[in-house]
Design a protein around this motif. Structure first.
Motif, mmCIF file in Angstrom:
data_model
loop_
_atom_site.group_PDB
_atom_site.id
_atom_site.type_symbol
_atom_site.label_atom_id
_atom_site.label_comp_id
_atom_site.label_asym_id
_atom_site.label_seq_id
_atom_site.Cartn_x
_atom_site.Cartn_y
_atom_site.Cartn_z
ATOM 1 N N LEU A 13 0.791 -1.230 0.000
ATOM 2 C CA LEU A 13 0.000 0.000 0.000
ATOM 3 C C LEU A 13 0.824 1.281 0.000
ATOM 4 C CD1 LEU A 13 -2.779 -1.075 2.518
ATOM 5 C CD2 LEU A 13 -2.839 -1.164 0.025
ATOM 6 N N VAL A 14 2.066 1.224 0.444
ATOM 7 C CA VAL A 14 2.874 2.439 0.499
ATOM 8 C C VAL A 14 3.829 2.499 -0.693
ATOM 9 C CG1 VAL A 14 4.499 3.783 1.872
ATOM 10 C CG2 VAL A 14 2.655 2.555 3.001
ATOM 11 N N PHE A 15 4.814 1.615 -0.709
ATOM 12 C CA PHE A 15 5.811 1.611 -1.778
ATOM 13 C C PHE A 15 6.601 0.312 -1.667
ATOM 14 C CE2 PHE A 15 9.339 3.249 -4.342
ATOM 15 C CZ PHE A 15 8.671 4.074 -5.233
ATOM 16 N N PRO A 16 6.964 -0.300 -2.783
ATOM 17 C CA PRO A 16 7.760 -1.531 -2.717
ATOM 18 C C PRO A 16 9.104 -1.278 -2.030
ATOM 19 C CG PRO A 16 6.919 -1.197 -4.928
ATOM 20 C CD PRO A 16 6.614 0.044 -4.155
ATOM 21 N N ALA A 29 15.934 -3.452 0.467
ATOM 22 C CA ALA A 29 14.988 -2.334 0.405
ATOM 23 C C ALA A 29 15.436 -1.309 -0.628
ATOM 24 C CB ALA A 29 14.857 -1.676 1.775
ATOM 25 N N ILE A 30 16.711 -0.957 -0.608
ATOM 26 C CA ILE A 30 17.224 0.020 -1.568
ATOM 27 C C ILE A 30 17.100 -0.513 -2.989
ATOM 28 C CG2 ILE A 30 19.345 1.150 -2.368
ATOM 29 C CD1 ILE A 30 20.058 1.506 0.619
ATOM 30 N N GLY A 31 17.329 -1.801 -3.165
ATOM 31 C CA GLY A 31 17.185 -2.399 -4.498
ATOM 32 C C GLY A 31 15.765 -2.285 -5.030
ATOM 33 N N PHE A 32 14.785 -2.650 -4.192
ATOM 34 C CA PHE A 32 13.388 -2.555 -4.626
ATOM 35 C C PHE A 32 12.963 -1.103 -4.833
ATOM 36 C CE2 PHE A 32 12.631 -6.931 -2.864
ATOM 37 C CZ PHE A 32 12.187 -7.482 -4.058
ATOM 38 N N PHE A 36 12.120 0.346 -8.619
ATOM 39 C CA PHE A 36 10.737 0.759 -8.847
ATOM 40 C C PHE A 36 10.668 2.257 -9.141
ATOM 41 C CE2 PHE A 36 6.410 1.912 -7.741
ATOM 42 C CZ PHE A 36 5.683 0.900 -8.344
ATOM 43 N N ALA A 37 11.381 3.059 -8.359
ATOM 44 C CA ALA A 37 11.346 4.511 -8.556
ATOM 45 C C ALA A 37 11.921 4.899 -9.917
ATOM 46 C CB ALA A 37 12.105 5.213 -7.439
ATOM 47 N N TYR A 38 13.007 4.248 -10.324
ATOM 48 C CA TYR A 38 13.619 4.549 -11.622
ATOM 49 C C TYR A 38 12.648 4.272 -12.771
ATOM 50 C CZ TYR A 38 16.804 4.296 -15.581
ATOM 51 O OH TYR A 38 17.410 4.485 -16.796
ATOM 52 N N LEU A 39 12.026 3.100 -12.738
ATOM 53 C CA LEU A 39 11.074 2.760 -13.799
ATOM 54 C C LEU A 39 9.836 3.650 -13.756
ATOM 55 C CD1 LEU A 39 11.250 -1.133 -13.775
ATOM 56 C CD2 LEU A 39 12.034 0.401 -15.582
ATOM 57 N N LEU A 92 6.658 -2.965 -13.466
ATOM 58 C CA LEU A 92 6.405 -2.301 -12.186
ATOM 59 C C LEU A 92 5.509 -3.153 -11.291
ATOM 60 C CD1 LEU A 92 5.872 1.377 -13.375
ATOM 61 C CD2 LEU A 92 7.731 0.541 -11.937
ATOM 62 N N LEU A 93 4.479 -3.730 -11.874
ATOM 63 C CA LEU A 93 3.574 -4.590 -11.116
ATOM 64 C C LEU A 93 4.303 -5.811 -10.571
ATOM 65 C CD1 LEU A 93 0.667 -5.190 -10.187
ATOM 66 C CD2 LEU A 93 0.332 -6.362 -12.367
ATOM 67 N N ILE A 94 5.163 -6.405 -11.379
ATOM 68 C CA ILE A 94 5.929 -7.574 -10.948
ATOM 69 C C ILE A 94 6.862 -7.207 -9.797
ATOM 70 C CG2 ILE A 94 7.762 -9.176 -11.663
ATOM 71 C CD1 ILE A 94 6.336 -9.214 -14.446
ATOM 72 N N ILE A 95 7.550 -6.073 -9.903
ATOM 73 C CA ILE A 95 8.436 -5.634 -8.820
ATOM 74 C C ILE A 95 7.641 -5.423 -7.538
ATOM 75 C CG2 ILE A 95 9.886 -3.719 -8.001
ATOM 76 C CD1 ILE A 95 10.841 -3.414 -10.917
ATOM 77 N N TRP A 96 6.458 -4.805 -7.661
ATOM 78 C CA TRP A 96 5.630 -4.526 -6.495
ATOM 79 C C TRP A 96 5.210 -5.829 -5.794
ATOM 80 C CZ3 TRP A 96 2.659 0.547 -6.910
ATOM 81 C CH2 TRP A 96 2.219 0.968 -5.662
#
Length: 119
Positions: A13-16, A29-32, A36-39, A92-96
């Motif tokens: 609900l917040v961010f991956p 955490a930094i990897g996810f 996600f933020a880059y994409l 993005l959905l897959i990463i999430w």
């Protein structure tokens, strides 16, 4: 609230990657978060650039102020029905989902280890 539930909700609900921060798994955490933020920023920038072209064409009078004409211009410029944007959206959905699942897995393993040690 159980930690497992908390990290899943934070990741979904917040961010991956936020759930990993709670679990103190900072590298993951930094990897996810970074991926996600880059994409996501790339997706937003690409859509913004394409819609800005349509807006500029409307201001110059090249595109009439009709919904059907604007929609067609957005399709022509690749802001709608663009396979590349769709692919990025799926990534993005897959990463999430992976971030939420991984946070659940780590939290669940931690809970099981704590339970086994106390027994």
């Amino acid at each position: 609230m159980k930690q497992t539930t908390k990290v899943i909700l934070l990741s979904l609900l917040v961010f991956p990657g936020i759930g990993h921060l709670v679990l103190k798994k900072y590298a993951i955490a930094i990897g996810f978060i970074a991926s996600f933020a880059y994409l996501l920023l790339g997706l937003v920038k690409d859509i913004h650039d394409k819609t800005q072209q349509v807006i500029e064409s409307m201001i110059r009078g090249e595109i009439p102020m009709q919904v059907s004409a604007i929609r067609q211009a957005l399709i022509d410029h690749g802001a709608l029905d663009n396979p590349n944007l769709t692919t990025i959206g799926y990534i993005l959905l897959i990463i999430w989902v992976l971030a939420a699942f991984d946070a659940y897995r780590i939290s669940n393993n931690s809970s099981n280890n704590i339970t086994e040690q106390s027994s």
